[in-house]
Design a protein around this motif. Sequence first.
Motif, PDB file in Angstrom:
ATOM      1  N   LEU A  86       0.870  -1.175   0.000  1.00 29.41           N
ATOM      2  CA  LEU A  86       0.000   0.000   0.000  1.00 29.41           C
ATOM      3  C   LEU A  86       0.909   1.229   0.000  1.00 29.41           C
ATOM      4  O   LEU A  86       1.700   1.415   0.909  1.00 29.41           O
ATOM      5  N   GLU A  87       0.787   2.034  -1.038  1.00 31.11           N
ATOM      6  CA  GLU A  87       1.595   3.248  -1.151  1.00 31.11           C
ATOM      7  C   GLU A  87       0.664   4.448  -1.202  1.00 31.11           C
ATOM      8  O   GLU A  87      -0.348   4.427  -1.909  1.00 31.11           O
ATOM      9  N   SER A  88       1.015   5.484  -0.437  1.00 31.85           N
ATOM     10  CA  SER A  88       0.182   6.694  -0.436  1.00 31.85           C
ATOM     11  C   SER A  88       1.060   7.924  -0.268  1.00 31.85           C
ATOM     12  O   SER A  88       2.200   7.843   0.188  1.00 31.85           O
ATOM     13  N   ARG A  89       0.489   9.071  -0.655  1.00 28.79           N
ATOM     14  CA  ARG A  89       1.187  10.353  -0.542  1.00 28.79           C
ATOM     15  C   ARG A  89       0.167  11.419  -0.166  1.00 28.79           C
ATOM     16  O   ARG A  89      -0.931  11.465  -0.715  1.00 28.79           O
ATOM     17  N   ASN A  90       0.544  12.261   0.780  1.00 26.96           N
ATOM     18  CA  ASN A  90      -0.275  13.402   1.152  1.00 26.96           C
ATOM     19  C   ASN A  90       0.522  14.665   0.862  1.00 26.96           C
ATOM     20  O   ASN A  90       1.643  14.808   1.342  1.00 26.96           O
ATOM     21  N   GLU A  91      -0.071  15.560   0.068  1.00 24.73           N
ATOM     22  CA  GLU A  91       0.572  16.833  -0.261  1.00 24.73           C
ATOM     23  C   GLU A  91      -0.316  17.966   0.238  1.00 24.73           C
ATOM     24  O   GLU A  91      -1.492  18.028  -0.117  1.00 24.73           O
ATOM     25  N   ALA A  92       0.239  18.846   1.049  1.00 22.34           N
ATOM     26  CA  ALA A  92      -0.502  19.993   1.578  1.00 22.34           C
ATOM     27  C   ALA A  92       0.241  21.274   1.211  1.00 22.34           C
ATOM     28  O   ALA A  92       1.438  21.408   1.487  1.00 22.34           O
TER      29      ALA A  92
END
Length: 191
Positions: A86-92
């Motif tokens: 499971l790969e995820s990215r959060n960009e703020a």
Amino acid sequence: QIIMHQKDQPVFGILRVFDRLHVMHNDVNSNKLNSTDQREKTSGVHYVNAYCDYGFSADSYLKIDMDYLNTRTTNDQDYHIGNGTLESRNEAKNQLYAGRLQFVTPLCGGTIKIGFEASYTNNDNQNIVADDATIENSLYSTANIARQNLYAGFLDYSRSWGEHWSANLGARYEYTDFDYSVDGVKSDEAS
């Protein structure tokens, strides 16, 4: 009975967690799983503040204040357990522009303040889940954007008569516009 071993290694904004899971049933090892959870965080901040105080006389002056703020944060997560991934990215990304102008001067035995202020904020948050995830989960990619404009003008008059009497009279007009969208669709309820 579940036995878990965990090890944390922070390395230059990278956190790696290795887990070894042993499942015992009646003192017999019935299952063994290894997992890795790697998280990487990067962030940056720019902030500028400027102001000006200009005196025309002892009682008349002009004040100007301005602020600019720009932040960006990225969180990457790469999780593996057994054969699952499971790969995820959060960009703020967040921005703020704000300013205030105020002029103060004597008028008819009192003091008058006239001013204007404005601000703009933009908050852009994206959560991206890789399409090739093999672990069942309820996560999905989404993008939220919130923008706000605020404008205000104000007027204040104050005057004193002797030691015991004074009066203040003021007015303020404010306009706010707020837009919120989820995955490119404006939310009328939240806006």
